[in-house]
Scaffold this active site. Structure first.
Site, PDB file in Angstrom:
ATOM      1  N   PHE A 299      69.834 -20.032  80.513  1.00 51.18           N
ATOM      2  CA  PHE A 299      69.864 -19.360  79.166  1.00 51.18           C
ATOM      3  C   PHE A 299      68.464 -17.969  79.809  1.00 51.18           C
ATOM      4  O   PHE A 299      67.905 -18.890  80.111  1.00 51.18           O
ATOM      5  CB  PHE A 299      69.644 -19.728  77.821  1.00 51.18           C
ATOM      6  CG  PHE A 299      69.733 -18.376  77.102  1.00 51.18           C
ATOM      7  CD1 PHE A 299      70.990 -18.808  76.414  1.00 51.18           C
ATOM      8  CD2 PHE A 299      68.766 -17.960  76.480  1.00 51.18           C
ATOM      9  CE1 PHE A 299      71.371 -17.968  75.334  1.00 51.18           C
ATOM     10  CE2 PHE A 299      69.035 -16.868  75.477  1.00 51.18           C
ATOM     11  CZ  PHE A 299      69.638 -16.729  74.728  1.00 51.18           C
TER      12      PHE A 299
ATOM     13  N   ASP B 278      67.541 -11.583  75.880  1.00 50.52           N
ATOM     14  CA  ASP B 278      66.031 -11.736  74.243  1.00 50.52           C
ATOM     15  C   ASP B 278      66.697 -13.563  73.884  1.00 50.52           C
ATOM     16  O   ASP B 278      68.085 -14.146  74.103  1.00 50.52           O
ATOM     17  CB  ASP B 278      66.395 -11.226  73.314  1.00 50.52           C
ATOM     18  CG  ASP B 278      67.443 -11.858  72.250  1.00 50.52           C
ATOM     19  OD1 ASP B 278      68.752 -11.190  72.682  1.00 50.52           O
ATOM     20  OD2 ASP B 278      67.384 -12.167  71.224  1.00 50.52           O
TER      21      ASP B 278
ATOM     22  N   LYS C  24      71.285  -4.856  71.796  1.00 45.52           N
ATOM     23  CA  LYS C  24      70.360  -4.812  71.898  1.00 45.52           C
ATOM     24  C   LYS C  24      69.508  -4.829  73.583  1.00 45.52           C
ATOM     25  O   LYS C  24      69.042  -3.994  74.001  1.00 45.52           O
ATOM     26  CB  LYS C  24      68.688  -4.949  70.741  1.00 45.52           C
ATOM     27  CG  LYS C  24      68.873  -4.791  69.873  1.00 45.52           C
ATOM     28  CD  LYS C  24      67.634  -5.089  69.219  1.00 45.52           C
ATOM     29  CE  LYS C  24      67.343  -5.649  67.531  1.00 45.52           C
ATOM     30  NZ  LYS C  24      66.488  -6.171  66.749  1.00 45.52           N
ATOM     31  N   GLY C  25      70.397  -5.793  73.894  1.00 44.95           N
ATOM     32  CA  GLY C  25      69.457  -6.703  75.234  1.00 44.95           C
ATOM     33  C   GLY C  25      70.138  -5.582  76.424  1.00 44.95           C
ATOM     34  O   GLY C  25      69.349  -5.918  77.064  1.00 44.95           O
TER      35      GLY C  25
ATOM     36  N   LYS D 258      77.122 -14.797  83.527  1.00 41.43           N
ATOM     37  CA  LYS D 258      77.537 -15.942  83.784  1.00 41.43           C
ATOM     38  C   LYS D 258      78.678 -16.994  83.328  1.00 41.43           C
ATOM     39  O   LYS D 258      79.072 -16.274  82.449  1.00 41.43           O
ATOM     40  CB  LYS D 258      76.659 -15.662  82.684  1.00 41.43           C
ATOM     41  CG  LYS D 258      75.948 -17.612  82.384  1.00 41.43           C
ATOM     42  CD  LYS D 258      74.721 -17.805  81.538  1.00 41.43           C
ATOM     43  CE  LYS D 258      74.990 -17.466  79.882  1.00 41.43           C
ATOM     44  NZ  LYS D 258      73.572 -18.593  79.355  1.00 41.43           N
TER      45      LYS D 258
ATOM     46  N   ASP E 144      78.883 -13.808  78.652  1.00 42.35           N
ATOM     47  CA  ASP E 144      79.119 -15.546  78.133  1.00 42.35           C
ATOM     48  C   ASP E 144      80.306 -15.275  78.538  1.00 42.35           C
ATOM     49  O   ASP E 144      81.410 -15.657  79.436  1.00 42.35           O
ATOM     50  CB  ASP E 144      77.921 -15.692  77.658  1.00 42.35           C
ATOM     51  CG  ASP E 144      77.536 -17.078  77.630  1.00 42.35           C
ATOM     52  OD1 ASP E 144      77.680 -18.141  78.441  1.00 42.35           O
ATOM     53  OD2 ASP E 144      76.989 -17.330  76.433  1.00 42.35           O
TER      54      ASP E 144
HETATM   55  P1  IMP Z   1      79.634 -14.017  74.773  1.00 43.42           P
HETATM   56  O1  IMP Z   1      80.962 -13.170  73.960  1.00 43.42           O
HETATM   57  O2  IMP Z   1      79.115 -15.051  74.816  1.00 43.42           O
HETATM   58  O3  IMP Z   1      79.792 -13.356  75.798  1.00 43.42           O
HETATM   59  O4  IMP Z   1      78.007 -13.516  74.705  1.00 43.42           O
HETATM   60  C1  IMP Z   1      77.586 -11.768  75.471  1.00 43.42           C
HETATM   61  C2  IMP Z   1      76.389 -11.620  74.209  1.00 43.42           C
HETATM   62  O5  IMP Z   1      75.192 -12.915  73.986  1.00 43.42           O
HETATM   63  C3  IMP Z   1      75.373 -11.164  75.594  1.00 43.42           C
HETATM   64  O6  IMP Z   1      75.695 -10.007  75.572  1.00 43.42           O
HETATM   65  C4  IMP Z   1      74.020 -11.633  75.203  1.00 43.42           C
HETATM   66  O7  IMP Z   1      73.986 -10.834  73.704  1.00 43.42           O
HETATM   67  C5  IMP Z   1      74.505 -12.747  73.903  1.00 43.42           C
HETATM   68  N1  IMP Z   1      73.672 -13.881  75.593  1.00 43.42           N
HETATM   69  C6  IMP Z   1      75.038 -14.562  75.907  1.00 43.42           C
HETATM   70  N2  IMP Z   1      73.968 -15.690  77.203  1.00 43.42           N
HETATM   71  C7  IMP Z   1      72.666 -14.802  76.829  1.00 43.42           C
HETATM   72  C8  IMP Z   1      71.460 -15.546  77.761  1.00 43.42           C
HETATM   73  O8  IMP Z   1      71.812 -16.331  78.810  1.00 43.42           O
HETATM   74  N3  IMP Z   1      70.441 -14.962  77.121  1.00 43.42           N
HETATM   75  C9  IMP Z   1      70.110 -13.769  76.730  1.00 43.42           C
HETATM   76  N4  IMP Z   1      71.559 -13.701  75.632  1.00 43.42           N
HETATM   77  C10 IMP Z   1      72.117 -14.252  75.979  1.00 43.42           C
HETATM   78 MG    MG Z   2      74.578  -8.139  74.788  1.00 42.06          MG
END
Ligand code: IMP
Ligand code: MG
Length: 173
Positions: free
Chosen positions: A150, A157, A41-42, A129, A101
């Site tokens: 974060f 969110d 949703k972000g 990130k 992330d």
């Molecule tokens: P990844 O698979 O570890 O790259 O995670 C990606 C997803 O985790 C993102 O699309 C976000 O939905 C969530 N996410 C990761 N870090 C953050 C943050 O700092 N704030 C909010 N959502 C995050």
């Molecule tokens: Mg996301």
């Protein structure tokens, strides 16, 4: 007690950066059609702002992914809970994400979308990130790079809260 929140990227900085990103996207896809795939949703606020700055013919679709694991980290076991509906074969596809992330969610999504045979497949993310990146993924358009923390606000969110803040802030979790 509410968690401490520190603004790190202001709404003004976001709008300036979005115009720069959109100018590059408009140049790179000039004369072509694209399909934006927003990752819910972000991404909903970022995508809504970005799409209004694009000048080529644009269609939009959404996916939703769920990653099993702790609430603030990704496990790499990802399932698609909402898939794109538009046919992507031979299309220019631009995935739009709020934040990368570990990269595991995006890696899974790109493998999934590639199976449909898009003409091109690129990624635009609002925030990159770096600290926990587990897999190298080429990011074609990046709004902001942050080392860690974060982040919430502007769609992002923490446990479904804080999406409505106009600035991006760091939350002590
Ligand atoms: P990844 O698979 O570890 O790259 O995670 C990606 C997803 O985790 C993102 O699309 C976000 O939905 C969530 N996410 C990761 N870090 C953050 C943050 O700092 N704030 C909010 N959502 C995050
Ligand atoms: Mg996301």
């Amino acid at each position: 007690m509410p968690s401490a929140i520190r603004p790190v990227i202001t709404r003004e900085q976001i709008q300036v950066r979005l115009r720069e990103l959109a100018a590059r996207i408009n140049r790179d896809y000039a004369g072509q059609e694209i399909i934006l795939i927003g990752v819910l949703k972000g991404v909903f606020i970022f995508l809504a702002d970005l799409i209004r700055l694009l000048t080529m013919p644009v269609r939009v679709d959404f996916v939703r992914l769920r990653s099993y694991g702790e609430s603030s980290t990704s496990s790499g076991r990802v399932v698609i809970t909402l898939d794109a509906e538009l046919p992507l074969q031979d299309r220019n596809v631009l995935v739009v994400e709020d934040i990368i992330d570990s990269g595991l969610t995006l890696d899974f999504l790109l493998q999934h979308l590639r199976k449909q045979g898009p003409r091109s497949l690129k990624v635009c993310c609002l925030t990159d990130k770096r600290e926990r990146r587990a897999i190298a993924i080429p990011l074609d358009y990046v709004g902001f790079t942050v080392e860690k923390g974060f982040l919430v606000g502007y769609g992002l969110d923490y446990a479904e809260n804080h999406r409505q803040y106009p600035d991006i802030s760091e939350l002590d979790v």
